[in-house]
Design a protein around this motif. Structure first.
Motif, PDB file in Angstrom:
ATOM      1  N   ARG A  67       0.848  -1.194   0.000  1.00 53.78           N
ATOM      2  CA  ARG A  67       0.000   0.000   0.000  1.00 53.78           C
ATOM      3  C   ARG A  67       0.885   1.248   0.000  1.00 53.78           C
ATOM      4  N   ILE A  68       0.570   2.157  -0.890  1.00 53.58           N
ATOM      5  CA  ILE A  68       1.346   3.389  -1.036  1.00 53.58           C
ATOM      6  C   ILE A  68       0.398   4.572  -0.956  1.00 53.58           C
ATOM      7  N   CYS A  69       0.747   5.546  -0.138  1.00 49.96           N
ATOM      8  CA  CYS A  69      -0.027   6.789  -0.028  1.00 49.96           C
ATOM      9  C   CYS A  69       0.868   7.929  -0.509  1.00 49.96           C
ATOM     10  N   ARG A  70       0.409   8.645  -1.539  1.00 48.04           N
ATOM     11  CA  ARG A  70       1.232   9.690  -2.129  1.00 48.04           C
ATOM     12  C   ARG A  70       0.448  10.982  -2.300  1.00 48.04           C
ATOM     13  N   ASN A  71       1.182  12.077  -2.271  1.00 40.66           N
ATOM     14  CA  ASN A  71       0.608  13.375  -2.606  1.00 40.66           C
ATOM     15  C   ASN A  71       0.778  13.602  -4.105  1.00 40.66           C
ATOM     16  N   GLU A  72      -0.313  13.871  -4.803  1.00 39.21           N
ATOM     17  CA  GLU A  72      -0.284  14.092  -6.235  1.00 39.21           C
ATOM     18  C   GLU A  72      -0.997  15.399  -6.562  1.00 39.21           C
ATOM     19  N   VAL A  73      -0.686  15.939  -7.726  1.00 35.12           N
ATOM     20  CA  VAL A  73      -1.377  17.140  -8.193  1.00 35.12           C
ATOM     21  C   VAL A  73      -2.581  16.714  -9.018  1.00 35.12           C
ATOM     22  N   SER A  74      -3.638  17.512  -8.979  1.00 37.82           N
ATOM     23  CA  SER A  74      -4.882  17.170  -9.654  1.00 37.82           C
ATOM     24  C   SER A  74      -4.913  17.597 -11.110  1.00 37.82           C
ATOM     25  N   SER A  75      -4.041  18.498 -11.502  1.00 32.76           N
ATOM     26  CA  SER A  75      -4.032  18.985 -12.882  1.00 32.76           C
ATOM     27  C   SER A  75      -2.598  19.145 -13.349  1.00 32.76           C
ATOM     28  N   ARG A  76      -2.438  19.446 -14.613  1.00 26.53           N
ATOM     29  CA  ARG A  76      -1.117  19.653 -15.167  1.00 26.53           C
ATOM     30  C   ARG A  76      -1.174  20.738 -16.248  1.00 26.53           C
ATOM     31  N   LEU A  77      -0.047  21.293 -16.557  1.00 28.45           N
ATOM     32  CA  LEU A  77       0.034  22.352 -17.546  1.00 28.45           C
ATOM     33  C   LEU A  77      -0.182  21.765 -18.941  1.00 28.45           C
ATOM     34  N   SER A  78      -0.983  22.434 -19.746  1.00 23.66           N
ATOM     35  CA  SER A  78      -1.264  21.930 -21.081  1.00 23.66           C
ATOM     36  C   SER A  78      -0.060  22.113 -21.993  1.00 23.66           C
ATOM     37  N   THR A  79       0.055  21.236 -22.979  1.00 24.01           N
ATOM     38  CA  THR A  79       1.164  21.314 -23.928  1.00 24.01           C
ATOM     39  C   THR A  79       1.115  22.601 -24.733  1.00 24.01           C
ATOM     40  N   ALA A  80      -0.095  23.046 -25.089  1.00 22.23           N
ATOM     41  CA  ALA A  80      -0.238  24.267 -25.886  1.00 22.23           C
ATOM     42  C   ALA A  80       0.305  25.482 -25.144  1.00 22.23           C
ATOM     43  N   LYS A  81       0.011  25.588 -23.850  1.00 20.31           N
ATOM     44  CA  LYS A  81       0.505  26.722 -23.069  1.00 20.31           C
ATOM     45  C   LYS A  81       2.024  26.660 -22.906  1.00 20.31           C
ATOM     46  N   ALA A  82       2.553  25.464 -22.734  1.00 18.38           N
ATOM     47  CA  ALA A  82       4.007  25.325 -22.592  1.00 18.38           C
ATOM     48  C   ALA A  82       4.719  25.714 -23.883  1.00 18.38           C
ATOM     49  N   ARG A 101      -2.874  20.077  -4.586  1.00 16.99           N
ATOM     50  CA  ARG A 101      -2.389  18.766  -4.138  1.00 16.99           C
ATOM     51  C   ARG A 101      -3.525  17.939  -3.561  1.00 16.99           C
ATOM     52  N   THR A 102      -3.477  16.646  -3.874  1.00 17.03           N
ATOM     53  CA  THR A 102      -4.463  15.723  -3.321  1.00 17.03           C
ATOM     54  C   THR A 102      -3.753  14.439  -2.916  1.00 17.03           C
ATOM     55  N   GLN A 103      -4.288  13.759  -1.922  1.00 13.41           N
ATOM     56  CA  GLN A 103      -3.677  12.524  -1.420  1.00 13.41           C
ATOM     57  C   GLN A 103      -4.430  11.332  -1.972  1.00 13.41           C
ATOM     58  N   ARG A 104      -3.682  10.403  -2.568  1.00 17.30           N
ATOM     59  CA  ARG A 104      -4.296   9.219  -3.168  1.00 17.30           C
ATOM     60  C   ARG A 104      -3.599   7.961  -2.678  1.00 17.30           C
ATOM     61  N   ASN A 105      -4.388   6.921  -2.512  1.00 16.79           N
ATOM     62  CA  ASN A 105      -3.865   5.620  -2.084  1.00 16.79           C
ATOM     63  C   ASN A 105      -3.719   4.694  -3.285  1.00 16.79           C
ATOM     64  N   THR A 106      -2.716   3.869  -3.229  1.00 21.23           N
ATOM     65  CA  THR A 106      -2.464   2.890  -4.286  1.00 21.23           C
ATOM     66  C   THR A 106      -2.234   1.521  -3.658  1.00 21.23           C
ATOM     67  N   VAL A 107      -2.967   0.535  -4.121  1.00 19.29           N
ATOM     68  CA  VAL A 107      -2.712  -0.857  -3.745  1.00 19.29           C
ATOM     69  C   VAL A 107      -1.998  -1.499  -4.922  1.00 19.29           C
ATOM     70  N   ALA A 108      -0.702  -1.737  -4.784  1.00 12.66           N
ATOM     71  CA  ALA A 108       0.127  -2.235  -5.873  1.00 12.66           C
ATOM     72  C   ALA A 108       0.666  -3.623  -5.551  1.00 12.66           C
TER      73      ALA A 108
END
Length: 230
Positions: A67-82, A101-108
């Motif tokens: 079980r892994i608990c990680r902080n992840e971002v909910s969105s990302r920068l679009s390629t067009a803007k970059a 930031r959002t916290q998500r669990n992973t069962v791997a």
């Protein structure tokens, strides 16, 4: 027209083959899916003229979870803007990870190893100089030398996989269990209105004496099980 059978060993420290019925959290299948195995073989050799088909998946190490608990971002920068910022048209927009930031669990899975029996067939995109023997030799040479088009991974890109020839031994014959509905692969094409569709195909998977027999593509109907909507 099919090639001869190839036997490949796939292994890695971690793996996560996400079940589609869990949308918020990542929960892995108990075993590598045929589509994930196909993607790994395509990392070694992919050509428009061939299409890989997984025949059997053998379990070489016990099924173990982590079980892994990680902080992840909910969105990302679009390629067009970059790209726009790169050429100087617009300034790069500000992004604050702490606010997104959002916290998500992973069962791997951990310490995984699989033996894959696979073959490929020629497609309609094969050219006049393409033939099965040519691609057989190409794949065998690349597999022996460890050459890859890109880094193969076990479900998630952060879980790299190592790929090597397999002698067919080491199967855990004591492992037998029902795995339930498992994703076979996706149907890529267009419907009657010329709209693109990516339709999943599922099958009832059963591990018998450490081996999962994968049905042929034509034997799996493009239906979605009820459990995938939960």
């Amino acid at each position: 027209m099919f090639s001869r059978n190839f036997f490949i060993r796939i292994q890695g420290p971690f793996a996560c083959f996400t079940r589609p019925e869990f949308s918020a959290e990542r929960v892995t299948y108990d075993l590598i899916t045929p589509s994930a195995a196909r993607g790994i073989l395509e990392a070694v050799l992919w050509k428009p003229a061939i299409c890989w088909e997984i025949q059997r998946i053998s379990l070489l190490r016990p099924i173990r979870y982590i079980r892994i608990c990680r902080n992840e971002v909910s969105s990302r920068l679009s390629t067009a803007k970059a790209l726009s910022a790169a050429v100087g048209d617009k300034a790069m927009p500000d992004f604050y990870a702490d606010e997104d930031r959002t916290q998500r669990n992973t069962v791997a899975l951990r310490d995984v190893a699989y033996g894959i029996a696979a073959r490929f067939r020629m497609t309609r995109r094969a050219g006049p100089r393409d033939n099965i023997r040519k691609f057989e030799e190409m794949f065998e040479r690349r597999l022996q030398k460890g050459q890859q088009c890109y880094q193969p991974y076990l479900g998630c890109r952060e879980f790299p996989a190592s790929v090597e020839p397999w002698d067919g031994g080491g199967v855990l014959e004591s492992e037998s269990r029902m795995l339930g509905w498992m994703l076979h692969d996706l149907v890529f094409g267009v419907d009657g209105k010329t709209e693109p569709v990516n339709q999943p195909r599922f099958f009832v998977a059963e591990l018998r004496c450490g081996v999962l027999e994968v049905p042929a593509w034509e034997e799996v109907k493009p239906t979605i099980p009820e459990t995938s909507h939960q």
